[in-house]
Design a protein around this motif. Structure first.
Motif, PDB file in Angstrom:
ATOM      1  N   UNK A  41      51.594  26.287  34.927  1.00  0.00           N
ATOM      2  CA  UNK A  41      50.251  26.125  34.650  1.00  0.00           C
ATOM      3  C   UNK A  41      49.643  27.473  34.868  1.00  0.00           C
ATOM      4  N   UNK A  42      48.954  28.210  34.107  1.00  0.00           N
ATOM      5  CA  UNK A  42      48.542  29.551  34.105  1.00  0.00           C
ATOM      6  C   UNK A  42      47.521  29.664  35.483  1.00  0.00           C
ATOM      7  N   UNK A  43      46.807  28.522  35.601  1.00  0.00           N
ATOM      8  CA  UNK A  43      45.803  28.504  36.578  1.00  0.00           C
ATOM      9  C   UNK A  43      46.561  28.659  38.021  1.00  0.00           C
ATOM     10  N   UNK A  44      47.625  27.916  38.089  1.00  0.00           N
ATOM     11  CA  UNK A  44      48.532  28.149  39.356  1.00  0.00           C
ATOM     12  C   UNK A  44      49.269  29.414  39.629  1.00  0.00           C
ATOM     13  N   UNK A  45      50.015  29.657  38.388  1.00  0.00           N
ATOM     14  CA  UNK A  45      51.077  30.727  38.355  1.00  0.00           C
ATOM     15  C   UNK A  45      50.344  32.148  38.250  1.00  0.00           C
ATOM     16  N   UNK A  46      49.280  32.073  37.568  1.00  0.00           N
ATOM     17  CA  UNK A  46      48.623  33.470  37.411  1.00  0.00           C
ATOM     18  C   UNK A  46      47.843  33.960  38.824  1.00  0.00           C
ATOM     19  N   UNK A  47      47.902  32.994  39.816  1.00  0.00           N
ATOM     20  CA  UNK A  47      47.509  33.542  41.181  1.00  0.00           C
ATOM     21  C   UNK A  47      48.728  33.846  42.173  1.00  0.00           C
ATOM     22  N   UNK A 103      53.058  31.987  51.964  1.00  0.00           N
ATOM     23  CA  UNK A 103      52.361  31.673  50.770  1.00  0.00           C
ATOM     24  C   UNK A 103      52.260  30.266  50.333  1.00  0.00           C
ATOM     25  N   UNK A 104      51.156  30.227  49.251  1.00  0.00           N
ATOM     26  CA  UNK A 104      50.987  28.624  49.209  1.00  0.00           C
ATOM     27  C   UNK A 104      50.326  28.416  47.839  1.00  0.00           C
ATOM     28  N   UNK A 105      50.309  27.222  47.325  1.00  0.00           N
ATOM     29  CA  UNK A 105      49.878  26.684  46.364  1.00  0.00           C
ATOM     30  C   UNK A 105      49.705  25.119  46.176  1.00  0.00           C
ATOM     31  N   UNK A 106      48.597  24.934  45.552  1.00  0.00           N
ATOM     32  CA  UNK A 106      48.540  23.406  45.236  1.00  0.00           C
ATOM     33  C   UNK A 106      48.359  23.163  43.729  1.00  0.00           C
ATOM     34  N   UNK A 107      48.954  21.894  43.114  1.00  0.00           N
ATOM     35  CA  UNK A 107      48.769  21.715  41.634  1.00  0.00           C
ATOM     36  C   UNK A 107      47.148  21.485  41.417  1.00  0.00           C
ATOM     37  N   UNK A 141      45.615  38.090  45.172  1.00  0.00           N
ATOM     38  CA  UNK A 141      44.959  39.024  44.324  1.00  0.00           C
ATOM     39  C   UNK A 141      43.550  38.959  44.358  1.00  0.00           C
ATOM     40  N   UNK A 142      42.931  40.314  43.998  1.00  0.00           N
ATOM     41  CA  UNK A 142      41.547  40.523  44.162  1.00  0.00           C
ATOM     42  C   UNK A 142      40.585  39.328  43.841  1.00  0.00           C
ATOM     43  N   UNK A 143      40.836  38.698  42.682  1.00  0.00           N
ATOM     44  CA  UNK A 143      39.943  37.545  42.515  1.00  0.00           C
ATOM     45  C   UNK A 143      39.837  36.171  42.955  1.00  0.00           C
ATOM     46  N   UNK A 144      40.979  36.197  43.853  1.00  0.00           N
ATOM     47  CA  UNK A 144      41.339  34.787  44.515  1.00  0.00           C
ATOM     48  C   UNK A 144      40.399  34.415  45.657  1.00  0.00           C
ATOM     49  N   UNK A 145      39.106  34.256  45.391  1.00  0.00           N
ATOM     50  CA  UNK A 145      38.142  34.032  46.555  1.00  0.00           C
ATOM     51  C   UNK A 145      38.481  32.563  47.309  1.00  0.00           C
ATOM     52  N   UNK A 146      38.902  31.618  46.636  1.00  0.00           N
ATOM     53  CA  UNK A 146      39.172  30.228  47.409  1.00  0.00           C
ATOM     54  C   UNK A 146      40.293  30.832  48.328  1.00  0.00           C
ATOM     55  N   UNK A 147      41.315  31.309  47.922  1.00  0.00           N
ATOM     56  CA  UNK A 147      42.265  31.593  49.095  1.00  0.00           C
ATOM     57  C   UNK A 147      42.005  32.699  50.169  1.00  0.00           C
ATOM     58  N   UNK A 165      53.045  43.216  41.160  1.00  0.00           N
ATOM     59  CA  UNK A 165      53.209  42.792  40.033  1.00  0.00           C
ATOM     60  C   UNK A 165      53.308  41.148  39.962  1.00  0.00           C
ATOM     61  N   UNK A 166      52.308  40.708  38.932  1.00  0.00           N
ATOM     62  CA  UNK A 166      52.106  39.276  38.859  1.00  0.00           C
ATOM     63  C   UNK A 166      53.116  38.904  37.405  1.00  0.00           C
ATOM     64  N   UNK A 167      54.204  38.270  37.613  1.00  0.00           N
ATOM     65  CA  UNK A 167      54.952  37.912  36.645  1.00  0.00           C
ATOM     66  C   UNK A 167      54.161  37.027  35.365  1.00  0.00           C
ATOM     67  N   UNK A 168      53.349  36.065  35.882  1.00  0.00           N
ATOM     68  CA  UNK A 168      52.753  35.238  34.874  1.00  0.00           C
ATOM     69  C   UNK A 168      51.813  36.131  33.838  1.00  0.00           C
ATOM     70  N   UNK A 169      51.422  37.063  34.738  1.00  0.00           N
ATOM     71  CA  UNK A 169      50.025  37.953  33.945  1.00  0.00           C
ATOM     72  C   UNK A 169      50.818  39.309  33.370  1.00  0.00           C
TER      73      UNK A 169
END
Ligand SMILES: CC(C)(COP(=O)(O)OP(=O)(O)OC[C@H]1O[C@@H](n2cnc3c(N)ncnc32)[C@H](O)[C@@H]1OP(=O)(O)O)[C@@H](O)C(=O)NCCC(=O)NCCS
Length: 190
Positions: A41-47, A103-107, A141-147, A165-169
Protein backbone atom coordinates in the motif's frame (compact mmCIF):
# COMPACT_ATOMS: atom_id res chain seq x y z
CA UNK A 1 8.56 -25.04 22.37
CA UNK A 2 7.16 -24.47 25.85
CA UNK A 3 4.92 -21.49 26.63
CA UNK A 4 7.74 -20.14 28.80
CA UNK A 5 10.27 -20.36 25.94
CA UNK A 6 7.79 -18.80 23.53
CA UNK A 7 7.16 -15.80 25.78
CA UNK A 8 10.57 -15.32 27.33
CA UNK A 9 12.97 -17.09 24.96
CA UNK A 10 16.16 -18.94 25.91
CA UNK A 11 17.92 -15.72 26.86
CA UNK A 12 15.20 -14.85 29.35
CA UNK A 13 14.04 -11.73 27.51
CA UNK A 14 10.30 -11.19 27.38
CA UNK A 15 9.35 -11.47 23.70
CA UNK A 16 5.71 -10.59 24.32
CA UNK A 17 4.40 -7.29 25.68
CA UNK A 18 0.81 -6.57 26.65
CA UNK A 19 -0.53 -3.02 26.63
CA UNK A 20 -4.11 -1.95 27.41
CA UNK A 21 -5.31 -2.62 23.83
CA UNK A 22 -2.46 -4.47 22.11
CA UNK A 23 -0.30 -7.54 22.28
CA UNK A 24 3.20 -7.11 20.84
CA UNK A 25 4.62 -10.53 20.02
CA UNK A 26 7.39 -12.24 18.09
CA UNK A 27 6.51 -12.51 14.37
CA UNK A 28 5.79 -15.97 12.97
CA UNK A 29 6.27 -17.38 9.46
CA UNK A 30 2.49 -17.70 9.28
CA UNK A 31 2.27 -13.87 9.40
CA UNK A 32 3.87 -13.53 5.93
CA UNK A 33 0.66 -13.05 3.97
CA UNK A 34 -0.80 -10.55 6.41
CA UNK A 35 2.43 -8.49 6.42
CA UNK A 36 2.35 -8.43 2.61
CA UNK A 37 -1.34 -7.45 2.55
CA UNK A 38 -0.78 -4.47 4.88
CA UNK A 39 2.54 -3.30 3.40
CA UNK A 40 1.46 -3.51 -0.24
CA UNK A 41 0.00 0.00 0.00
CA UNK A 42 1.64 3.24 -1.10
CA UNK A 43 0.18 5.06 1.93
CA UNK A 44 2.30 2.80 4.14
CA UNK A 45 5.31 1.92 1.96
CA UNK A 46 5.72 5.54 0.77
CA UNK A 47 6.53 6.56 4.34
CA UNK A 48 9.15 3.82 4.79
CA UNK A 49 12.64 3.66 3.27
CA UNK A 50 13.03 0.07 2.18
CA UNK A 51 9.62 -1.31 1.17
CA UNK A 52 9.25 -1.85 -2.61
CA UNK A 53 5.91 -1.76 -4.40
CA UNK A 54 4.32 -4.04 -5.23
CA UNK A 55 5.23 -5.80 -1.98
CA UNK A 56 4.63 -9.53 -2.16
CA UNK A 57 4.58 -12.50 0.19
CA UNK A 58 7.99 -13.48 -1.25
CA UNK A 59 9.37 -10.05 -0.23
CA UNK A 60 8.11 -10.70 3.30
CA UNK A 61 9.84 -14.06 3.38
CA UNK A 62 13.22 -12.38 2.78
CA UNK A 63 13.32 -10.79 6.25
CA UNK A 64 10.69 -12.62 8.28
CA UNK A 65 12.57 -15.87 9.08
CA UNK A 66 15.40 -14.05 10.87
CA UNK A 67 12.89 -12.00 12.88
CA UNK A 68 11.14 -15.18 14.06
CA UNK A 69 14.31 -16.45 15.76
CA UNK A 70 16.69 -13.60 16.60
CA UNK A 71 17.69 -13.28 20.25
CA UNK A 72 19.27 -9.85 19.76
CA UNK A 73 17.00 -7.08 21.10
CA UNK A 74 18.79 -4.57 18.83
CA UNK A 75 17.61 -6.49 15.76
CA UNK A 76 14.19 -7.51 16.99
CA UNK A 77 10.77 -6.52 15.69
CA UNK A 78 7.39 -7.01 17.32
CA UNK A 79 4.24 -7.88 15.43
CA UNK A 80 1.57 -5.49 16.74
CA UNK A 81 -1.72 -7.33 17.24
CA UNK A 82 -5.23 -6.66 18.52
CA UNK A 83 -7.69 -9.28 19.75
CA UNK A 84 -10.19 -8.23 17.06
CA UNK A 85 -7.98 -7.97 13.97
CA UNK A 86 -4.84 -9.98 14.68
CA UNK A 87 -1.70 -8.48 13.12
CA UNK A 88 -2.09 -4.75 12.36
CA UNK A 89 1.53 -3.52 12.10
CA UNK A 90 5.10 -3.77 13.29
CA UNK A 91 7.55 -1.96 15.53
CA UNK A 92 11.19 -2.96 15.63
CA UNK A 93 14.85 -2.15 16.08
CA UNK A 94 17.90 -2.43 13.85
CA UNK A 95 21.45 -1.11 13.74
CA UNK A 96 21.10 2.10 11.77
CA UNK A 97 23.47 4.79 10.48
CA UNK A 98 24.20 6.22 13.94
CA UNK A 99 23.36 3.31 16.27
CA UNK A 100 20.20 1.48 17.34
CA UNK A 101 17.24 2.73 15.37
CA UNK A 102 13.48 2.24 15.79
CA UNK A 103 11.06 1.89 12.89
CA UNK A 104 7.33 1.24 12.87
CA UNK A 105 4.23 1.12 10.71
CA UNK A 106 0.54 0.29 10.95
CA UNK A 107 -1.82 -0.94 8.25
CA UNK A 108 -3.86 2.00 6.96
CA UNK A 109 -7.24 0.91 8.45
CA UNK A 110 -5.71 1.19 11.92
CA UNK A 111 -4.36 4.75 11.78
CA UNK A 112 -5.62 7.58 13.95
CA UNK A 113 -6.63 5.57 17.01
CA UNK A 114 -3.56 6.05 19.17
CA UNK A 115 -2.35 2.51 18.53
CA UNK A 116 1.17 3.46 17.47
CA UNK A 117 1.76 5.74 20.43
CA UNK A 118 0.76 2.82 22.67
CA UNK A 119 2.95 0.34 20.79
CA UNK A 120 6.01 2.59 20.55
CA UNK A 121 5.97 3.49 24.25
CA UNK A 122 5.87 -0.22 25.16
CA UNK A 123 8.56 -1.18 22.65
CA UNK A 124 10.97 1.60 23.69
CA UNK A 125 10.51 0.76 27.36
CA UNK A 126 11.34 -2.87 26.50
CA UNK A 127 14.36 -1.75 24.46
CA UNK A 128 15.88 0.40 27.22
CA UNK A 129 15.07 -2.28 29.84
CA UNK A 130 16.84 -4.97 27.81
CA UNK A 131 19.87 -3.21 26.32
CA UNK A 132 22.59 -0.92 27.62
CA UNK A 133 21.90 1.66 24.90
CA UNK A 134 21.54 5.23 26.10
CA UNK A 135 20.39 6.70 22.78
CA UNK A 136 17.80 5.43 20.33
CA UNK A 137 17.74 6.92 16.82
CA UNK A 138 14.88 7.40 14.40
CA UNK A 139 13.44 10.00 12.07
CA UNK A 140 10.70 10.62 9.55
CA UNK A 141 10.37 11.74 5.96
CA UNK A 142 9.77 15.51 6.10
CA UNK A 143 6.03 15.22 5.37
CA UNK A 144 5.24 12.60 8.02
CA UNK A 145 3.81 14.84 10.75
CA UNK A 146 1.86 12.04 12.48
CA UNK A 147 5.01 10.02 13.05
CA UNK A 148 6.96 13.09 14.12
CA UNK A 149 4.17 13.93 16.61
CA UNK A 150 4.57 10.49 18.17
CA UNK A 151 8.32 10.92 18.47
CA UNK A 152 8.16 14.41 19.96
CA UNK A 153 5.58 13.23 22.56
CA UNK A 154 8.09 10.62 23.73
CA UNK A 155 11.08 12.96 23.98
CA UNK A 156 12.80 12.51 20.63
CA UNK A 157 14.58 15.65 19.41
CA UNK A 158 15.51 16.67 15.88
CA UNK A 159 19.25 16.40 15.26
CA UNK A 160 19.44 17.34 11.58
CA UNK A 161 18.26 16.64 8.08
CA UNK A 162 19.52 14.11 5.56
CA UNK A 163 18.50 12.56 2.27
CA UNK A 164 17.27 8.97 2.40
CA UNK A 165 16.31 6.86 -0.59
CA UNK A 166 12.67 5.74 -0.51
CA UNK A 167 12.32 2.57 -2.57
CA UNK A 168 8.54 2.90 -3.03
CA UNK A 169 8.94 6.48 -4.37
CA UNK A 170 12.17 5.62 -6.26
CA UNK A 171 13.91 8.81 -5.16
CA UNK A 172 15.74 10.49 -2.32
CA UNK A 173 13.52 12.25 0.22
CA UNK A 174 14.42 14.80 2.85
CA UNK A 175 14.54 13.05 6.22
CA UNK A 176 14.23 14.63 9.65
CA UNK A 177 16.79 12.79 11.80
CA UNK A 178 15.83 12.34 15.46
CA UNK A 179 17.20 10.77 18.61
CA UNK A 180 15.89 9.91 22.08
CA UNK A 181 17.95 9.63 25.23
CA UNK A 182 17.11 7.13 27.93
CA UNK A 183 16.61 10.03 30.38
CA UNK A 184 14.27 11.97 28.11
CA UNK A 185 12.19 8.88 27.46
CA UNK A 186 11.87 8.13 31.17
CA UNK A 187 10.86 11.76 31.81
CA UNK A 188 8.25 11.63 29.02
CA UNK A 189 6.45 8.61 30.48
CA UNK A 190 6.85 9.53 34.17
C1 LIG B 1 2.56 7.28 11.26
C2 LIG B 1 1.74 6.19 11.93
C3 LIG B 1 2.68 5.17 12.55
C4 LIG B 1 0.87 6.80 13.01
O1 LIG B 1 0.18 5.77 13.71
P1 LIG B 1 -1.15 6.14 14.55
O2 LIG B 1 -1.52 4.95 15.35
O3 LIG B 1 -2.15 6.71 13.63
O4 LIG B 1 -0.57 7.28 15.51
P2 LIG B 1 -1.19 7.77 16.88
O5 LIG B 1 -2.67 7.86 16.70
O6 LIG B 1 -0.67 6.96 18.00
O7 LIG B 1 -0.53 9.22 17.02
C5 LIG B 1 -0.48 10.11 15.94
C6 LIG B 1 -0.27 11.49 16.49
O8 LIG B 1 -0.01 12.34 15.38
C7 LIG B 1 -0.93 13.41 15.39
N1 LIG B 1 -1.13 13.75 14.00
C8 LIG B 1 -1.77 13.05 13.06
N2 LIG B 1 -1.70 13.69 11.88
C9 LIG B 1 -0.97 14.81 12.11
C10 LIG B 1 -0.55 15.89 11.28
N3 LIG B 1 -0.84 15.93 9.98
N4 LIG B 1 0.19 16.87 11.85
C11 LIG B 1 0.52 16.85 13.15
N5 LIG B 1 0.13 15.84 13.99
C12 LIG B 1 -0.60 14.84 13.46
C13 LIG B 1 -2.17 12.85 16.07
O9 LIG B 1 -2.98 13.90 16.57
C14 LIG B 1 -1.51 12.04 17.17
O10 LIG B 1 -1.07 12.85 18.24
P3 LIG B 1 -1.94 12.95 19.61
O11 LIG B 1 -2.01 11.57 20.18
O12 LIG B 1 -1.12 13.88 20.46
O13 LIG B 1 -3.27 13.48 19.21
C15 LIG B 1 0.81 5.50 10.90
O14 LIG B 1 0.05 6.48 10.24
C16 LIG B 1 1.58 4.71 9.87
O15 LIG B 1 1.93 3.57 10.10
N6 LIG B 1 1.84 5.31 8.71
C17 LIG B 1 2.55 4.64 7.61
C18 LIG B 1 3.96 4.20 7.96
C19 LIG B 1 4.73 5.26 8.70
O16 LIG B 1 4.58 6.44 8.44
N7 LIG B 1 5.60 4.80 9.62
C20 LIG B 1 6.46 5.71 10.35
C21 LIG B 1 7.68 6.02 9.53
S1 LIG B 1 8.71 7.20 10.34
Amino acid sequence: MSALERDFGPSGLPWTIETPRLVLRRPELADAERYAQLLNNFAVAGNLARVPLPFTVDDTREWLPEKTRTLNPREFGFAITTPQDGLIGNVGFHEGRFGPDIGYWLGEPYWGQGYMTEAVIAAIKWFFDNTDADILYSGVFHFNMASLAIQFKLGFVETGRSQIFCVARDREIEHIDTELSREDFEASIA
